[in-house]
Write an enzyme that holds these catalytic residues in place. Sequence first.
Site, short mmCIF file in Angstrom:
data_model
loop_
_atom_site.label_atom_id
_atom_site.label_comp_id
_atom_site.label_asym_id
_atom_site.label_seq_id
_atom_site.Cartn_x
_atom_site.Cartn_y
_atom_site.Cartn_z
N HIS A 233 -2.31 5.60 6.23
CA HIS A 233 -0.95 6.14 6.29
C HIS A 233 -0.96 7.58 5.79
O HIS A 233 -1.80 7.94 4.96
CB HIS A 233 0.00 5.37 5.37
CG HIS A 233 0.01 3.89 5.55
ND1 HIS A 233 0.47 3.26 6.68
CD2 HIS A 233 -0.35 2.88 4.71
CE1 HIS A 233 0.39 1.95 6.53
NE2 HIS A 233 -0.11 1.68 5.34
N CYS B 63 0.82 -1.21 0.00
CA CYS B 63 0.00 0.00 0.00
C CYS B 63 0.86 1.27 0.00
O CYS B 63 0.63 2.19 -0.78
CB CYS B 63 -0.94 0.00 1.19
SG CYS B 63 -0.16 -0.40 2.76
#
Lengths: 343, 343
Positions: free
Chosen positions: B223, B143
């Site tokens: 994130h 990711c």
Amino acid sequence: MKSKVKVAINGFGTIGKRVAIAVNKQDDMIVSGIVKKKPDYNALFAKKNGMNIYTITEKDADEFRKKGIEVNGLIDDLLKESDIIVDATPDGVGETYKELYNKYGINSIFQGGEEAKVADISFNALCNYDEAYGKKSIRVVSCNTTGLLRSICALSSLSKIEKVNAVLIRRGADPQEIKKGPINSIVLNPVGLPSHHALDVKTVIPWINISTAAVVVPTTLMHVHHVTIKFASRIEKNDILEAFMTSPRIILVDSVISGIQSTSQIIDSARLNKERGDINELVVFKDSITVDNNEVQFFQAVHQESIVVPENIDAIRASLELSGKLESISETDKKLNINKNLY
Amino acid sequence: MKSKVKVAINGFGTIGKRVAIAVNKQDDMIVSGIVKKKPDYNALFAKKNGMNIYTITEKDADEFRKKGIEVNGLIDDLLKESDIIVDATPDGVGETYKELYNKYGINSIFQGGEEAKVADISFNALCNYDEAYGKKSIRVVSCNTTGLLRSICALSSLSKIEKVNAVLIRRGADPQEIKKGPINSIVLNPVGLPSHHALDVKTVIPWINISTAAVVVPTTLMHVHHVTIKFASRIEKNDILEAFMTSPRIILVDSVISGIQSTSQIIDSARLNKERGDINELVVFKDSITVDNNEVQFFQAVHQESIVVPENIDAIRASLELSGKLESISETDKKLNINKNLY
């Protein structure tokens, strides 16, 4: 075809936006407009979904227009053309609008963050729908109180309840609230007992003998309650299970089959199976249900963002005398896809 | 009508279940079955949605049957009847299955938790779709790496990139993971620089000069990266904006209009506007974009649960030569409702 009643919504935060979405799913009501203070992503969502936006002041309206968001008028304009207002403003703010709502002779639904005296009656659909029928002003009790009332009223027909003791482990903030804590503490809330929730439960069912204690922990997902209910006579676990299974708006989660033992997993499963990951139902952990003679103990979880949404819809129907208790609950649950299933 | 290619999914956790749902939304592929180790709420979801369930061992199958969940066979049975396998097992576990996949001569898609050597090529649809075309085995990078590659490849046509420096503030665990931390720390991950992400980016675009540093913080949502890109020549902010606006799978969030300044608010808005609150797009904070001569800095946010989902779909098409780059990206994005809008 009957015309739909026009529902104004004041406040478009956690509760307000969900009630607005839910109102527009019903056949007998429609959102006439929402009142919002600040232009933000929620305002953009409202606009995208065809809701009219009203502001409190012209100055607020200018802020919306500066960001390219059309404003349909001021709150007074909205109140004039609506049948009822759902107040979903922050805790304690709702009562400051009471006079304005009264000025326009409009029925009103308040949330549990207001004091009980703000309305003619405090409300939970399962417990006292009939008493609220036709009341000009109704207060939907808070998420925690709603959770407690759901299980208490679901079990109250089994045997006389002598005492309820509940320990509430509360979430610290809602998921989008970035300025609230705690981030690393267990806060006794309050230290002195009982917490206000016991008193709040009694605003709906004054006959109950209940004590509550509450702590706040660093999580945003759901509240968890440990509930102990002492009955006047011996009860059987199967009767408890049966009462929960047949009550509207209660999900029994089987942790053995589902592996679910936390609010994280409840929400993760809800994201797969329910809109926005919202859980309008009270979630009772089936495997926690423990009976000792005339006492039952269990864990339950409350999705603070959405558990009161169906109660708001029913409160609108009760206040405006649109339909009776069972009809309203059944219609609300059908339209909101409240199916007592989490997986 | 062309027949659909049969996609097996090994692992049905965060990534596996999302890839399975996404595969079944495409016109040219269908889930032939999923492989799962433990019966839980995800297994119940798979069953409810008509997916066949396979297990690794007969003993595992017994555990499913004990809980009333039908099992369709063992992993070998599934591999025999599938055209391709998406491995979504935990980090490092995928490579232990490589031999089994090869035994059945099946094409394979691995995830970024595996070492690059597990597959013939590491993959990001925007950066190197054509190079992956027809490859027997493709690794979709993680990711964080996917997020970095999206913005780098979107900007790489503006001018030669001399250096990329990125600081990654990583989420500690996925939302449903109740045994992972930290709960109250900022973990340097690792202390020695660069973090592995720089090397991982180079598995897809070996020509890039990049350094990354990473910390882990107590959150489960997304994130956040702070990215600095130095070009060989002077660049204009408008060119950066234009490149992001026209690139697939990148959302520019306007914090002035939306009020969004946190991962909490991104997810809250996504819950209103996107399935499961997933954000397949890379989210770039428009107001953070700052240009100084030949250097640009900006913040971006990565939804770790879902950003690689469209890449997995494209990797399937590339591996099986189902369609070219732009056609695949466009089809994937249409079917997954990837519309570059968050509100």
